[in-house]
Each structure stands twice: as C-alpha cells, then as structure tokens.
Design a protein around this motif. Sequence first.
Motif, PDB file in Angstrom:
ATOM      1  N   VAL A   1      41.005 -64.868  91.695  1.00 16.40           N
ATOM      2  CA  VAL A   1      40.621 -65.370  92.735  1.00 16.40           C
ATOM      3  C   VAL A   1      39.518 -66.215  92.031  1.00 16.40           C
ATOM      4  O   VAL A   1      38.664 -65.834  91.000  1.00 16.40           O
ATOM      5  CB  VAL A   1      39.491 -64.183  92.689  1.00 16.40           C
ATOM      6  N   ARG A   2      38.650 -66.390  93.029  1.00 18.38           N
ATOM      7  CA  ARG A   2      37.958 -67.187  93.175  1.00 18.38           C
ATOM      8  C   ARG A   2      36.721 -66.972  93.123  1.00 18.38           C
ATOM      9  O   ARG A   2      36.220 -66.582  94.520  1.00 18.38           O
ATOM     10  CB  ARG A   2      37.576 -68.632  93.078  1.00 18.38           C
ATOM     11  N   LEU A   3      35.234 -66.670  92.934  1.00 19.45           N
ATOM     12  CA  LEU A   3      33.833 -66.307  93.957  1.00 19.45           C
ATOM     13  C   LEU A   3      32.990 -67.274  93.321  1.00 19.45           C
ATOM     14  O   LEU A   3      32.807 -67.738  91.938  1.00 19.45           O
ATOM     15  CB  LEU A   3      33.459 -65.007  92.841  1.00 19.45           C
ATOM     16  N   SER A   4      31.806 -67.397  94.397  1.00 20.79           N
ATOM     17  CA  SER A   4      31.053 -68.294  93.987  1.00 20.79           C
ATOM     18  C   SER A   4      29.517 -67.564  93.780  1.00 20.79           C
ATOM     19  O   SER A   4      29.448 -66.727  93.541  1.00 20.79           O
ATOM     20  CB  SER A   4      30.617 -68.595  94.592  1.00 20.79           C
ATOM     21  N   PRO A   5      28.952 -68.319  92.450  1.00 14.54           N
ATOM     22  CA  PRO A   5      28.077 -67.774  91.876  1.00 14.54           C
ATOM     23  C   PRO A   5      26.619 -67.705  93.118  1.00 14.54           C
ATOM     24  O   PRO A   5      25.560 -67.199  92.239  1.00 14.54           O
ATOM     25  CB  PRO A   5      27.613 -68.836  90.346  1.00 14.54           C
ATOM     26  N   LEU A   6      26.825 -68.436  94.271  1.00 10.47           N
ATOM     27  CA  LEU A   6      25.492 -68.366  94.615  1.00 10.47           C
ATOM     28  C   LEU A   6      25.999 -67.180  95.658  1.00 10.47           C
ATOM     29  O   LEU A   6      25.193 -67.123  96.483  1.00 10.47           O
ATOM     30  CB  LEU A   6      25.650 -69.578  95.744  1.00 10.47           C
TER      31      LEU A   6
END
Length: 133
Positions: A40-45
Amino acid sequence: RGITRKVRYMHEQRFAAEVISVVKDLIRAGRPIRGVKVTVRLSPLCHVTPRGLRGAIKSLAEAERINGVRLFIRPIAFAIYCHDCGAITKFTTPVFACPACKGKSFSVKNDDEFFVESATPVTARKILPRTPR
C-alpha cells in the motif's frame, strides 16, 4: 470505551477495510493460497501512521478470520509549490519550508492519502523453504 476506539481508528479502519476487501477478492478467485502480500501507499501528510494501519488491518483480519496478510507500506511522494519562489519540489516526508528559498508560503500538489498498489497471492509453493543442495 468502544466509541473512543472507533473514533481513534476511523481513518485506519477505512484504509484497513479497503485492504481486506482486496484480500477477499483474491480469496474468492478460488485459487488455493497461503496468504496475500499487499503493498500500500500511505501519505506522510495524512493522520494515519504505519503502526496504526498495521493494527487496524490485523484487527479486521482477525474479525474476518483471514490469515496470512503480509503488509508492505511505502510512502506516497507529494509535491509542494512555493508561492514565494515558484519552485516545485517532491518529498516523501513532511516539510515546513521551501528547500530553495526557505519560504513558508506553499501549497501541496498531490493530496492522495492512501491506495492499494498491489496484492499478490502467496501460494504454498512460495512459502516452503528451499531444499539444501
């Protein structure tokens, strides 16, 4: 107490539900599998941390009686546009100033929070250890 937990994991549960939905689709495909490798891709924001996401997926997988979910989390790159100098810069960690001019007036260009990049079934053959030669 139950309500506090529900609110605490609101975003995590939404993302976990998406992961478990993808896993269920692979299980329904009918091939015998030992697990699923999910990237998965997760935003650091966003407000979700990798630890919180892992916990939510583990809880939901247990509730759904699904075993063998192997989760890999990668950050989503985002770009900022500096209103002071016009620079556009990509990052994978939060920033608080433009690296070119140290300006504080900028906007985020990519606001994706989360997505499932891939889900790969892990068959029994892939899990078995190699035979020594």
